[in-house]
Design a protein around this motif. Structure first.
Motif, PDB file in Angstrom:
ATOM      1  N   ILE A 103      10.794   3.121  -1.374  1.00  0.00           N
ATOM      2  CA  ILE A 103      11.570   1.828   0.376  1.00  0.00           C
ATOM      3  C   ILE A 103      12.685   2.638   1.312  1.00  0.00           C
ATOM      4  N   SER A 104      13.529   2.909   0.272  1.00  0.00           N
ATOM      5  CA  SER A 104      14.619   3.471   0.271  1.00  0.00           C
ATOM      6  C   SER A 104      14.218   4.980   0.739  1.00  0.00           C
ATOM      7  N   LEU A 105      13.789   5.185   0.213  1.00  0.00           N
ATOM      8  CA  LEU A 105      13.310   6.781   0.504  1.00  0.00           C
ATOM      9  C   LEU A 105      12.565   6.785   1.699  1.00  0.00           C
ATOM     10  N   ALA A 106      11.539   6.206   1.736  1.00  0.00           N
ATOM     11  CA  ALA A 106      10.821   6.312   2.536  1.00  0.00           C
ATOM     12  C   ALA A 106      11.694   6.134   4.378  1.00  0.00           C
ATOM     13  N   ARG A 107      11.979   5.117   3.926  1.00  0.00           N
ATOM     14  CA  ARG A 107      13.795   4.719   5.251  1.00  0.00           C
ATOM     15  C   ARG A 107      14.395   6.397   5.533  1.00  0.00           C
ATOM     16  N   ALA A 108      14.470   6.582   5.011  1.00  0.00           N
ATOM     17  CA  ALA A 108      15.133   8.035   4.301  1.00  0.00           C
ATOM     18  C   ALA A 108      14.637   9.570   5.916  1.00  0.00           C
ATOM     19  N   ILE A 109      13.070   9.337   4.579  1.00  0.00           N
ATOM     20  CA  ILE A 109      12.533  10.214   5.636  1.00  0.00           C
ATOM     21  C   ILE A 109      11.814   9.691   7.117  1.00  0.00           C
ATOM     22  N   LEU A 110      11.656   9.139   7.615  1.00  0.00           N
ATOM     23  CA  LEU A 110      11.109   7.922   8.975  1.00  0.00           C
ATOM     24  C   LEU A 110      12.747   8.478   9.427  1.00  0.00           C
ATOM     25  N   GLU A 111      14.073   7.985   8.793  1.00  0.00           N
ATOM     26  CA  GLU A 111      14.998   8.547  10.091  1.00  0.00           C
ATOM     27  C   GLU A 111      15.256  10.271   9.943  1.00  0.00           C
ATOM     28  N   ARG A 112      14.633  11.169   9.720  1.00  0.00           N
ATOM     29  CA  ARG A 112      14.523  12.199  10.248  1.00  0.00           C
ATOM     30  C   ARG A 112      13.810  12.087  11.169  1.00  0.00           C
ATOM     31  N   ALA A 113      12.518  11.815  11.068  1.00  0.00           N
ATOM     32  CA  ALA A 113      11.727  11.342  12.095  1.00  0.00           C
ATOM     33  C   ALA A 113      12.502  10.760  14.120  1.00  0.00           C
ATOM     34  N   VAL A 114      13.243  10.420  13.139  1.00  0.00           N
ATOM     35  CA  VAL A 114      13.705   9.891  14.556  1.00  0.00           C
ATOM     36  C   VAL A 114      14.629  10.574  15.470  1.00  0.00           C
ATOM     37  N   ARG A 115      16.085  10.735  13.979  1.00  0.00           N
ATOM     38  CA  ARG A 115      16.004  12.655  14.004  1.00  0.00           C
ATOM     39  C   ARG A 115      15.364  13.337  15.167  1.00  0.00           C
ATOM     40  N   ALA A 116      14.150  13.462  15.206  1.00  0.00           N
ATOM     41  CA  ALA A 116      13.393  14.546  15.545  1.00  0.00           C
ATOM     42  C   ALA A 116      12.816  14.166  16.870  1.00  0.00           C
ATOM     43  N   ASN A 117      12.937  13.272  17.079  1.00  0.00           N
ATOM     44  CA  ASN A 117      12.286  12.327  17.990  1.00  0.00           C
ATOM     45  C   ASN A 117      10.662  11.717  17.903  1.00  0.00           C
ATOM     46  N   LYS A 118      10.518  12.008  17.113  1.00  0.00           N
ATOM     47  CA  LYS A 118       9.080  12.021  16.594  1.00  0.00           C
ATOM     48  C   LYS A 118       8.755  10.150  16.401  1.00  0.00           C
ATOM     49  N   ILE A 119       9.933   9.136  16.233  1.00  0.00           N
ATOM     50  CA  ILE A 119       8.859   8.452  16.468  1.00  0.00           C
ATOM     51  C   ILE A 119      10.390   7.360  17.316  1.00  0.00           C
ATOM     52  N   GLN A 120      10.863   6.133  17.734  1.00  0.00           N
ATOM     53  CA  GLN A 120      11.738   6.234  18.641  1.00  0.00           C
ATOM     54  C   GLN A 120      12.990   5.068  18.330  1.00  0.00           C
ATOM     55  N   ALA A 121      11.890   5.005  17.230  1.00  0.00           N
ATOM     56  CA  ALA A 121      12.820   3.486  15.641  1.00  0.00           C
ATOM     57  C   ALA A 121      12.257   3.389  14.344  1.00  0.00           C
TER      58      ALA A 121
END
Length: 174
Positions: A103-121
């Protein structure tokens, strides 16, 4: 309409840039995770955020487990409770520590999507980890003697490592 043309042009440029940075086109977690691994592999050694080869090898195994749970899910559909479903499954399987790491890794992966503006949060922000029991085990004299003996038999660098291990053990013991 010049305004609509400008907006379409901006969207096309953004999509092209996302694809150039390795961001997935289909918007699923599985595609994002694969893109994250490829991005990590492309980063030059010593770059900020670059993971060690051994860490990346372990991350690839964790990504495989995450893709079994979240792979086909759209990023826009992920919610915090999805992380808890994964953690509960890991707890029932007796792999609580591994679930926490995934889950910690999933959070890091999703944070990359936030940086790329794929998701808002990041939907996995603030997920509570499972409680785990840490076991402390001391190295016995017999185990250390065996390591030194095997190192001596193998010779060369293995003997040097065994002697360094014995030195470290003696320092910690004091």
């Amino acid at each position: 309409d010049p305004v609509q043309i400008a907006q379409l042009r901006r969207d096309a440029i953004k999509r092209a840039a996302d694809l150039g940075e390795g961001m997935p086109a289909d918007g699923t977690f599985g595609a994002l995770a694969d893109a994250w691994v490829q991005w990590q592999e492309r980063l030059p050694a010593g770059a900020p955020g670059k993971r060690a080869d051994s860490t990346l090898a372990e991350n690839k195994r964790e990504v495989a487990a995450l893709k079994r749970t979240f792979g086909p899910m759209l990023l826009s559909e992920l919610v915090k409770s999805d992380a808890y479903v994964h953690l509960d499954g890991c707890a029932q399987a007796g792999r609580a520590e591994k679930g926490n790491k995934e889950i910690s890794l999933a959070r890091a992966i999703l944070e990359r999507a936030v940086r790329a503006n794929k998701i808002q949060a990041n939907p996995f922000d603030g997920v509570d980890k499972l409680r785990t029991d840490r076991r402390a085990r001391l190295v016995s004299d017999a185990e250390l003697a065996l390591a030194v003996e095997v190192g001596r038999q193998m010779g060369g660098p293995q003997h040097i490592v065994a002697m360094a291990l014995r030195t470290a053990w003696l320092c910690v013991r004091r």
